[in-house]
Scaffold this motif. Structure first.
Motif, mmCIF file in Angstrom:
data_model
loop_
_atom_site.group_PDB
_atom_site.id
_atom_site.type_symbol
_atom_site.label_atom_id
_atom_site.label_comp_id
_atom_site.label_asym_id
_atom_site.label_seq_id
_atom_site.Cartn_x
_atom_site.Cartn_y
_atom_site.Cartn_z
ATOM 1 N N ALA A 83 0.816 -0.635 0.020
ATOM 2 C CA ALA A 83 0.261 0.296 0.133
ATOM 3 C C ALA A 83 0.925 1.100 -0.324
ATOM 4 C CB ALA A 83 -1.073 0.251 1.090
ATOM 5 N N VAL A 84 2.388 1.009 1.051
ATOM 6 C CA VAL A 84 2.934 2.378 1.598
ATOM 7 C C VAL A 84 3.972 2.362 0.372
ATOM 8 C CG1 VAL A 84 3.931 3.712 2.804
ATOM 9 C CG2 VAL A 84 1.321 3.331 3.448
ATOM 10 N N LYS A 85 4.177 2.942 -0.837
ATOM 11 C CA LYS A 85 5.276 2.909 -0.982
ATOM 12 C C LYS A 85 6.084 3.957 -1.526
ATOM 13 C CE LYS A 85 6.842 -1.106 -4.128
ATOM 14 N NZ LYS A 85 6.146 -1.798 -5.044
ATOM 15 N N SER A 86 7.417 4.490 -1.606
ATOM 16 C CA SER A 86 8.194 5.528 -1.679
ATOM 17 C C SER A 86 7.670 5.359 -2.884
ATOM 18 C CB SER A 86 10.065 5.421 -0.936
ATOM 19 O OG SER A 86 10.315 4.359 -1.818
ATOM 20 N N THR A 87 7.922 4.846 -3.753
ATOM 21 C CA THR A 87 7.804 5.180 -5.249
ATOM 22 C C THR A 87 6.512 5.159 -5.747
ATOM 23 O OG1 THR A 87 7.976 2.824 -5.673
ATOM 24 C CG2 THR A 87 10.429 3.532 -6.242
ATOM 25 N N ALA A 91 2.537 12.275 -3.479
ATOM 26 C CA ALA A 91 1.291 13.202 -2.452
ATOM 27 C C ALA A 91 0.042 12.801 -1.945
ATOM 28 C CB ALA A 91 0.717 14.443 -3.768
ATOM 29 N N LYS A 92 -0.549 12.165 -2.536
ATOM 30 C CA LYS A 92 -1.429 11.582 -2.131
ATOM 31 C C LYS A 92 -0.928 10.396 -0.508
ATOM 32 C CE LYS A 92 -3.847 10.474 -6.281
ATOM 33 N NZ LYS A 92 -4.467 8.972 -6.702
ATOM 34 N N GLN A 134 8.562 5.282 5.292
ATOM 35 C CA GLN A 134 8.180 5.247 6.813
ATOM 36 C C GLN A 134 8.131 5.792 8.366
ATOM 37 O OE1 GLN A 134 6.949 0.773 7.200
ATOM 38 N NE2 GLN A 134 6.774 0.505 4.888
ATOM 39 N N LEU A 135 9.605 5.696 8.738
ATOM 40 C CA LEU A 135 9.673 5.926 9.775
ATOM 41 C C LEU A 135 9.810 8.079 9.884
ATOM 42 C CD1 LEU A 135 13.057 3.858 10.127
ATOM 43 C CD2 LEU A 135 10.903 4.152 12.139
ATOM 44 N N LYS A 136 10.245 8.257 8.547
ATOM 45 C CA LYS A 136 10.316 9.644 8.313
ATOM 46 C C LYS A 136 9.104 10.110 8.300
ATOM 47 C CE LYS A 136 14.316 9.729 6.104
ATOM 48 N NZ LYS A 136 15.636 9.797 4.419
ATOM 49 N N MET A 137 7.959 9.326 7.295
ATOM 50 C CA MET A 137 6.164 10.123 7.763
ATOM 51 C C MET A 137 5.591 10.308 9.094
ATOM 52 S SD MET A 137 5.735 11.081 4.837
ATOM 53 C CE MET A 137 6.695 12.405 4.645
ATOM 54 N N TRP A 363 -5.997 5.798 -2.485
ATOM 55 C CA TRP A 363 -5.977 6.369 -1.350
ATOM 56 C C TRP A 363 -7.235 8.140 -0.284
ATOM 57 C CZ3 TRP A 363 -3.351 4.622 3.132
ATOM 58 C CH2 TRP A 363 -2.023 4.081 2.673
ATOM 59 N N GLN A 364 -8.000 7.486 -0.959
ATOM 60 C CA GLN A 364 -9.265 7.965 -1.198
ATOM 61 C C GLN A 364 -9.611 8.312 0.615
ATOM 62 O OE1 GLN A 364 -9.273 10.841 -2.977
ATOM 63 N NE2 GLN A 364 -7.494 9.655 -4.193
ATOM 64 N N PRO A 365 -10.120 9.025 0.893
ATOM 65 C CA PRO A 365 -10.728 8.788 2.471
ATOM 66 C C PRO A 365 -11.996 7.791 2.388
ATOM 67 C CG PRO A 365 -10.594 11.384 2.193
ATOM 68 C CD PRO A 365 -10.160 10.646 0.975
ATOM 69 N N LYS A 366 -12.196 7.179 3.870
ATOM 70 C CA LYS A 366 -13.698 6.668 3.603
ATOM 71 C C LYS A 366 -14.502 7.489 5.178
ATOM 72 C CE LYS A 366 -13.700 1.952 2.785
ATOM 73 N NZ LYS A 366 -13.282 0.725 2.758
ATOM 74 N N ILE A 367 -15.222 6.833 4.758
ATOM 75 C CA ILE A 367 -16.385 7.112 6.021
ATOM 76 C C ILE A 367 -16.169 6.976 7.373
ATOM 77 C CG2 ILE A 367 -18.627 6.738 7.251
ATOM 78 C CD1 ILE A 367 -18.907 8.631 4.739
#
Length: 498
Positions: A83-87, A91-92, A134-137, A363-367
């Motif tokens: 899900a989370v990749k530096s590449t 922005a999202k 991930q650590l920096k974020m 990556w759009q926010p859900k309820i």
């Protein structure tokens, strides 16, 4: 960047049931099409308007900063590859971290530090791009981490599979992996190091490996953390098959847990963890505490490092607001100090859709983010005074703030459980006093100067903030679980589930 889906998009999303230790891409084209088809069957609400609605509400909240008086950790699993990749779309992804911080997430659980993930083609720990990202974020947005350790490249394991214990002849390489990885964590807020995942399910997560190997690896992990000088607590087991006396065969489940204690794991573990309690259908936390007591373990916390909605009445019947109930029951009925909600982002895996992500596939926010935020508002920085049953089928928690400078001293968190084979009918709950603020599960609030005539309540949780405690008869947490209709069976989700 888009803050919510483009016009005309009116579908929902899903999540996976296991740590994605495989690095496959999250959504192939065929999976994307199936994802949207299946999401229409759920109770999620993904649309242009709902995503913007969530985004606008969350952007009014402050960024999170964990503090000593939080009392419990609101965790989240899944801010990791794939899900989370530096590449990926930076922005999202960064906006997702920001929104999670505004929700109030304390800590993130990630398997990015597993040996096979940080290994290069020769098996050496040199690939820390994703760990560092991930650590920096997390640091930027005020969140800590729980990282998963172990699981070498296949060539260094006893099963020649990455979901296995280290072959003893490679213990030197294992210690080097630990040392190098821990150096990357220095200077960041890493609270816990969890060894392996659901290792009491040995045919899947601890292949051809023994409790003795697990205890040995935990000993090395503890020693290398001490050598590093970092204040990282070790966590054992992430148990799930131990929910049943018979699951896991001759060497798994409760046999694995018991044997590990006999071999002295408590000398090296600072905390213990479990996954996916099913409220009213099993007592995995009760078993874990019983075996801890059997071996004289005192003062060490039990953590729930993966928790999905295992209590919904059918495959697609989970409601976004049900996650509030998971946190309340985990913290107060089972007295767990950390609950990691599963999962951050929707996933479609193994021809099966899991739809409880906080974000959709884009990556759009859900309820569900609003429900998580309401849980934080109601429970973070509070402690339980008592549980109550103020009206038929009503589950209520009366909490008190850990701080003296709050506007309202007490919080009443409550909802009505469905009666057996029937829909929830609203009930009036009386006995609440004073000038109150009422927060609904979607963060809507209202103020009432007089609530003495009671308030209508259904299965959607509400939090009532007041300076006067209600006069309600107290009950034990077991009262709620024993009076629920049997909607779910004891369930240990596995990656090979269909």
């Amino acid at each position: 960047m888009r803050l919510y889906p483009t016009a005309g998009r009116n579908v929902l999303s899903l999540s996976c049931l296991f740590i994605a230790l495989n690095s496959a891409s999250a959504f192939a084209a065929s999976d994307t099409a199936m994802y949207y088809t299946e999401m229409k069957k759920t109770r999620e609400d993904l649309s242009d308007s709902s995503s913007k609605y969530v985004y606008d509400k969350l952007m009014k909240r402050k960024l999170s900063q964990a503090s000593a008086d939080d009392g419990v950790d609101f965790g989240l699993h899944g801010m990791e590859i794939p899900a989370v990749k530096s590449t990926g779309d930076r922005a999202k992804i960064e906006k997702a971290y920001e929104l999670l911080s505004r929700v109030g997430v304390n800590s993130l659980r990630s398997a990015e530090t597993a040996w096979h993930r940080v290994a290069d083609k020769n098996g050496n720990p040199t690939n820390f791009t994703e760990v560092d990202f991930q650590l920096k974020m997390a640091k930027k947005y005020g969140m800590s981490h729980l990282f998963l350790f172990g699981y070498p490249p296949a060539q260094f394991t006893v099963a020649h599979n990455k979901l296995s214990g280290v072959d003893p002849k490679y213990y030197g390489k294992y210690r080097n992996y630990l040392d190098v990885t821990l150096k990357h964590l220095a200077g960041y807020n890493v609270k816990y190091a969890e060894l392996g995942n659901e290792v009491d399910a040995p045919s899947i997560w601890w292949m051809k490996s023994t409790p003795g190997m697990y205890v040995k690896e935990m000993k090395m992990l503890k020693e290398q953390i001490q050598k590093s000088g970092q204040n990282i607590k070790t966590v054992a087991f992430a148990a799930t098959y131990a929910r049943s006396p018979i699951k896991g065969g001759l060497s798994g489940g409760r046999r694995f847990i018991n044997e590990s204690f006999k071999l002295g794991i408590d000398k090296y573990a600072d905390a213990y963890s479990m996954h996916h309690f099913v409220f009213g259908a099993d007592d995995l936390p009760g078993y874990m505490r019983s075996v801890m007591a059997k071996y004289g373990v005192k003062g060490k916390p039990l953590l729930d490092t993966e928790q999905l909605d295992t209590n919904s009445s059918g495959r697609y019947q989970s409601n976004p607001y049900d996650l509030i109930k998971l946190f309340a029951r985990g913290f107060y009925v089972y007295d767990m100090k950390r609950v990691d909600y599963f999962l951050a982002k929707d996933r479609y895996i193994n021809n099966k859709l899991y739809y409880f992500g906080l974000f959709d596939d884009d990556w759009q926010p859900k309820i569900r983010l609003l429900a998580y935020a309401m849980a934080v508002d109601a429970m973070k920085g509070k402690h339980l005074l008592y549980m109550a049953n103020p009206a038929p089928d009503v589950e209520a928690y009366v909490l008190q703030s850990n701080r003296n400078d709050t506007d309202k001293k007490y919080t009443i968190l409550m909802w009505k459980n469905p009666p057996k084979h029937a829909k929830v009918q609203p009930v009036t709950v009386a006995g609440i006093k004073g000038d109150v603020t009422i927060e609904h599960w979607n963060l809507d609030t209202e103020k009432k100067g007089d609530i003495s005539k009671g308030i209508s309540l259904d299965d959607k949780p509400i939090a009532i903030y007041t300076n006067e405690k209600p006069d309600w008869k107290t009950v034990k947490g077991q009262y709620f679980s024993s009076n629920l209709p049997q909607m779910a069976a004891s369930y240990a989700p596995m990656p090979n589930d269909k």
